[in-house]
Scaffold this motif. Structure first.
Motif, PDB file in Angstrom:
ATOM      1  N   LYS A  73      -3.800   1.314 -13.688  1.00 21.95           N
ATOM      2  CA  LYS A  73      -4.986   0.473 -13.807  1.00 21.95           C
ATOM      3  C   LYS A  73      -4.804  -0.610 -14.861  1.00 21.95           C
ATOM      4  CE  LYS A  73     -10.016   0.847 -14.003  1.00 21.95           C
ATOM      5  NZ  LYS A  73     -11.154   1.766 -14.136  1.00 21.95           N
ATOM      6  N   GLU A  74      -4.053  -0.265 -15.917  1.00 21.22           N
ATOM      7  CA  GLU A  74      -3.868  -1.227 -17.006  1.00 21.22           C
ATOM      8  C   GLU A  74      -3.130  -2.470 -16.511  1.00 21.22           C
ATOM      9  OE1 GLU A  74      -1.825  -1.471 -21.454  1.00 21.22           O
ATOM     10  OE2 GLU A  74      -1.877   0.414 -20.354  1.00 21.22           O
ATOM     11  N   THR A  75      -2.026  -2.255 -15.805  1.00 21.89           N
ATOM     12  CA  THR A  75      -1.275  -3.391 -15.253  1.00 21.89           C
ATOM     13  C   THR A  75      -2.132  -4.173 -14.255  1.00 21.89           C
ATOM     14  OG1 THR A  75       0.790  -2.186 -15.525  1.00 21.89           O
ATOM     15  CG2 THR A  75       0.811  -4.023 -13.980  1.00 21.89           C
ATOM     16  N   TYR A  76      -2.885  -3.464 -13.457  1.00 19.50           N
ATOM     17  CA  TYR A  76      -3.760  -4.103 -12.473  1.00 19.50           C
ATOM     18  C   TYR A  76      -4.732  -5.063 -13.162  1.00 19.50           C
ATOM     19  CZ  TYR A  76      -7.801  -4.563  -9.372  1.00 19.50           C
ATOM     20  OH  TYR A  76      -8.839  -5.050  -8.648  1.00 19.50           O
ATOM     21  N   ILE A  77      -5.391  -4.589 -14.217  1.00 18.51           N
ATOM     22  CA  ILE A  77      -6.379  -5.414 -14.924  1.00 18.51           C
ATOM     23  C   ILE A  77      -5.712  -6.623 -15.590  1.00 18.51           C
ATOM     24  CG2 ILE A  77      -7.996  -5.429 -16.853  1.00 18.51           C
ATOM     25  CD1 ILE A  77      -8.647  -2.528 -16.177  1.00 18.51           C
ATOM     26  N   LYS A 115      -2.398 -10.193  -4.620  1.00 14.84           N
ATOM     27  CA  LYS A 115      -3.578  -9.346  -4.466  1.00 14.84           C
ATOM     28  C   LYS A 115      -3.214  -8.011  -3.827  1.00 14.84           C
ATOM     29  CE  LYS A 115      -8.088  -9.145  -2.170  1.00 14.84           C
ATOM     30  NZ  LYS A 115      -9.023  -9.833  -1.262  1.00 14.84           N
ATOM     31  N   HIS A 116      -2.377  -8.059  -2.792  1.00 16.17           N
ATOM     32  CA  HIS A 116      -1.951  -6.825  -2.106  1.00 16.17           C
ATOM     33  C   HIS A 116      -1.203  -5.898  -3.062  1.00 16.17           C
ATOM     34  CE1 HIS A 116      -0.505  -4.190   1.031  1.00 16.17           C
ATOM     35  NE2 HIS A 116       0.750  -4.409   0.647  1.00 16.17           N
ATOM     36  N   LYS A 117      -0.273  -6.463  -3.839  1.00 17.95           N
ATOM     37  CA  LYS A 117       0.504  -5.650  -4.768  1.00 17.95           C
ATOM     38  C   LYS A 117      -0.384  -5.059  -5.858  1.00 17.95           C
ATOM     39  CE  LYS A 117       4.462  -6.263  -2.809  1.00 17.95           C
ATOM     40  NZ  LYS A 117       5.108  -5.146  -2.103  1.00 17.95           N
ATOM     41  N   ASP A 155      -1.147 -19.809  -0.686  1.00 20.12           N
ATOM     42  CA  ASP A 155      -2.081 -18.836  -0.118  1.00 20.12           C
ATOM     43  C   ASP A 155      -1.380 -17.493   0.140  1.00 20.12           C
ATOM     44  OD1 ASP A 155      -4.629 -18.072   1.191  1.00 20.12           O
ATOM     45  OD2 ASP A 155      -3.365 -17.985   2.978  1.00 20.12           O
ATOM     46  N   GLU A 156      -0.164 -17.558   0.708  1.00 26.53           N
ATOM     47  CA  GLU A 156       0.587 -16.328   0.971  1.00 26.53           C
ATOM     48  C   GLU A 156       0.937 -15.605  -0.331  1.00 26.53           C
ATOM     49  OE1 GLU A 156       1.285 -14.853   3.786  1.00 26.53           O
ATOM     50  OE2 GLU A 156       0.225 -16.395   4.932  1.00 26.53           O
ATOM     51  N   THR A 157       1.294 -16.429  -1.346  1.00 25.77           N
ATOM     52  CA  THR A 157       1.652 -15.821  -2.638  1.00 25.77           C
ATOM     53  C   THR A 157       0.446 -15.116  -3.259  1.00 25.77           C
ATOM     54  OG1 THR A 157       3.331 -17.505  -3.045  1.00 25.77           O
ATOM     55  CG2 THR A 157       2.530 -16.271  -4.959  1.00 25.77           C
ATOM     56  N   ILE A 158      -0.723 -15.784  -3.220  1.00 27.27           N
ATOM     57  CA  ILE A 158      -1.929 -15.175  -3.792  1.00 27.27           C
ATOM     58  C   ILE A 158      -2.287 -13.896  -3.031  1.00 27.27           C
ATOM     59  CG2 ILE A 158      -4.418 -15.491  -4.123  1.00 27.27           C
ATOM     60  CD1 ILE A 158      -3.851 -18.441  -4.690  1.00 27.27           C
ATOM     61  N   LYS A 159      -2.174 -13.953  -1.698  1.00 30.94           N
ATOM     62  CA  LYS A 159      -2.457 -12.754  -0.906  1.00 30.94           C
ATOM     63  C   LYS A 159      -1.480 -11.631  -1.258  1.00 30.94           C
ATOM     64  CE  LYS A 159      -4.478 -15.021   3.139  1.00 30.94           C
ATOM     65  NZ  LYS A 159      -4.302 -15.332   4.573  1.00 30.94           N
ATOM     66  N   GLU A 160      -0.212 -11.996  -1.444  1.00 30.91           N
ATOM     67  CA  GLU A 160       0.800 -10.988  -1.781  1.00 30.91           C
ATOM     68  C   GLU A 160       0.520 -10.366  -3.150  1.00 30.91           C
ATOM     69  OE1 GLU A 160       4.326  -8.721  -1.204  1.00 30.91           O
ATOM     70  OE2 GLU A 160       3.014  -9.866   0.125  1.00 30.91           O
ATOM     71  N   GLU A 169      11.817  -4.579   0.421  1.00 31.48           N
ATOM     72  CA  GLU A 169      10.897  -5.599  -0.097  1.00 31.48           C
ATOM     73  C   GLU A 169      11.668  -6.753  -0.727  1.00 31.48           C
ATOM     74  OE1 GLU A 169       7.093  -5.894  -3.180  1.00 31.48           O
ATOM     75  OE2 GLU A 169       7.950  -3.959  -2.622  1.00 31.48           O
ATOM     76  N   LEU A 170      12.749  -6.416  -1.469  1.00 30.05           N
ATOM     77  CA  LEU A 170      13.567  -7.450  -2.091  1.00 30.05           C
ATOM     78  C   LEU A 170      14.222  -8.333  -1.030  1.00 30.05           C
ATOM     79  CD1 LEU A 170      14.877  -8.695  -4.590  1.00 30.05           C
ATOM     80  CD2 LEU A 170      16.657  -6.953  -4.452  1.00 30.05           C
ATOM     81  N   ASP A 171      14.697  -7.705   0.048  1.00 30.01           N
ATOM     82  CA  ASP A 171      15.295  -8.479   1.137  1.00 30.01           C
ATOM     83  C   ASP A 171      14.280  -9.429   1.770  1.00 30.01           C
ATOM     84  OD1 ASP A 171      17.699  -7.196   0.742  1.00 30.01           O
ATOM     85  OD2 ASP A 171      17.369  -5.691   2.299  1.00 30.01           O
ATOM     86  N   ASN A 172      13.034  -8.955   1.906  1.00 24.96           N
ATOM     87  CA  ASN A 172      11.980  -9.818   2.461  1.00 24.96           C
ATOM     88  C   ASN A 172      11.713 -11.017   1.554  1.00 24.96           C
ATOM     89  OD1 ASN A 172      11.614  -8.185   4.695  1.00 24.96           O
ATOM     90  ND2 ASN A 172      10.026  -6.944   3.718  1.00 24.96           N
TER      91      ASN A 172
END
Length: 293
Positions: free
Chosen positions: A259-263, A248-250, A241-246, A173-176
């Motif tokens: 859940k705490e970090t997610y919120i 959201k995916h993460k 847009d790609e950053t926001i999607k990324e 993931e870091l390489d990407n």
């Protein structure tokens, strides 16, 4: 057997409690030795009979024919399996321990592949039943602890392998991310290079062209610059847009386990979007005569 007992009784002229105890223990050993041989033969025949009976007839046959419980029959068959294949006969095996029934039963607690070495190491023939019971118990406990240690080691190995997979995934993931960053830097550098090229062309035309030609080229330069800036904005919008999607995916990935970090970060994204939408700069720049940035 009577002759053997008579011979023991005739040894020595003085009858003492120790002599009598030795005679009793000898008789007990000989009786259990005979009983072990009998148990082996009974187990042999029980094994043979079970193979001949139909399914479901075994328990009834034991009760009606030989008055054995299934538990007792299983014990006899196991004694045959463990000690009946020539193990008690010196003509069939170099290893011929002089065991009695009680010793043989206790030794069932030792794995078969380790039993012969255990008998030699512990000098089982010279041990009392209590000593043998204690020795078997200690060996069984040691084997259990060994199995537990192996199980713990296997769990640790699995944990290490899982961690290695996680590290490999994070590294990929870091390489990407590094690759995306390099692409963004390259696009930005290309835009800057194009802008510099256009500026150089404009300066050159200003020096060599007529005023009309200069104005025409100036308009062309302005239009081209606007296109370049529009392309840059399009690139930034696409990256956003790609950053926001990324993001959201993460966030959706960690939501089940954190859940705490997610919120926290979901709300942070909402707050940023609200802040941008409320920024009056958007409306002011859209009015005629608004300041250009």
């Amino acid at each position: 057997m009577t002759d053997t007992i008579g011979t023991v009784t005739d040894v020595g002229s003085e009858r003492t409690p120790n002599v009598i105890a030795a005679e009793i223990n000898m008789i007990k050993f000989q009786a259990e030795r005979v009983y072990l041989a009998a148990a082996v033969e009974i187990g042999r025949r029980l094994t043979e009979a079970k193979a001949l009976l139909k399914h479901g007839e075994w328990g009834k046959w034991l009760e009606e024919s030989v008055d054995f419980s299934q538990s007792r029959a299983n014990k006899m068959m196991r004694i045959f399996k463990e000690y009946g294949a020539g193990q008690l006969s010196s003509s069939n095996s170099d290893f011929n321990p002089n065991l009695n029934y009680s010793q043989a039963v206790l030794l069932l607690g030792i794995p078969k592949e380790e039993r012969a070495q255990f008998i030699v190491d512990m000098d089982v023939e010279g041990m009392t039943i209590q000593e043998l019971r204690q020795a078997v118990s200690e060996r069984t406990q040691a084997l259990q602890e060994k199995d537990q240690a192996l199980e713990v080691n296997a769990d640790l190995q699995k944990t290490v392998e899982d961690q290695s997979c996680i590290i490999a995934g994070l590294t990929e993931e870091l390489d990407n991310l590094k690759s995306q960053l390099e692409n963004a830097k390259t696009s930005k550098a290309e835009l800057a290079k194009t802008t510099r090229h256009l500026k150089d062309s404009l300066e050159s035309l200003q020096q060599s062209s007529s005023a009309k030609g200069y104005e025409r080229m100036k308009r062309n330069f302005t239009n081209t610059s606007l296109k370049v800036r529009a392309n840059h904005i399009a690139f930034l919008c696409e990256s956003l847009d790609e950053t926001i999607k990324e993001v959201k995916h993460k966030l959706l990935q960690i939501a089940p386990n954190d859940k705490e970090t997610y919120i926290i970060y979901k709300n942070k994204v909402y707050d940023l979007l609200k802040m941008w939408l409320k920024d009056e700069t958007w409306s002011r720049q859209a009015r005629p005569g608004g300041d250009a940035q």
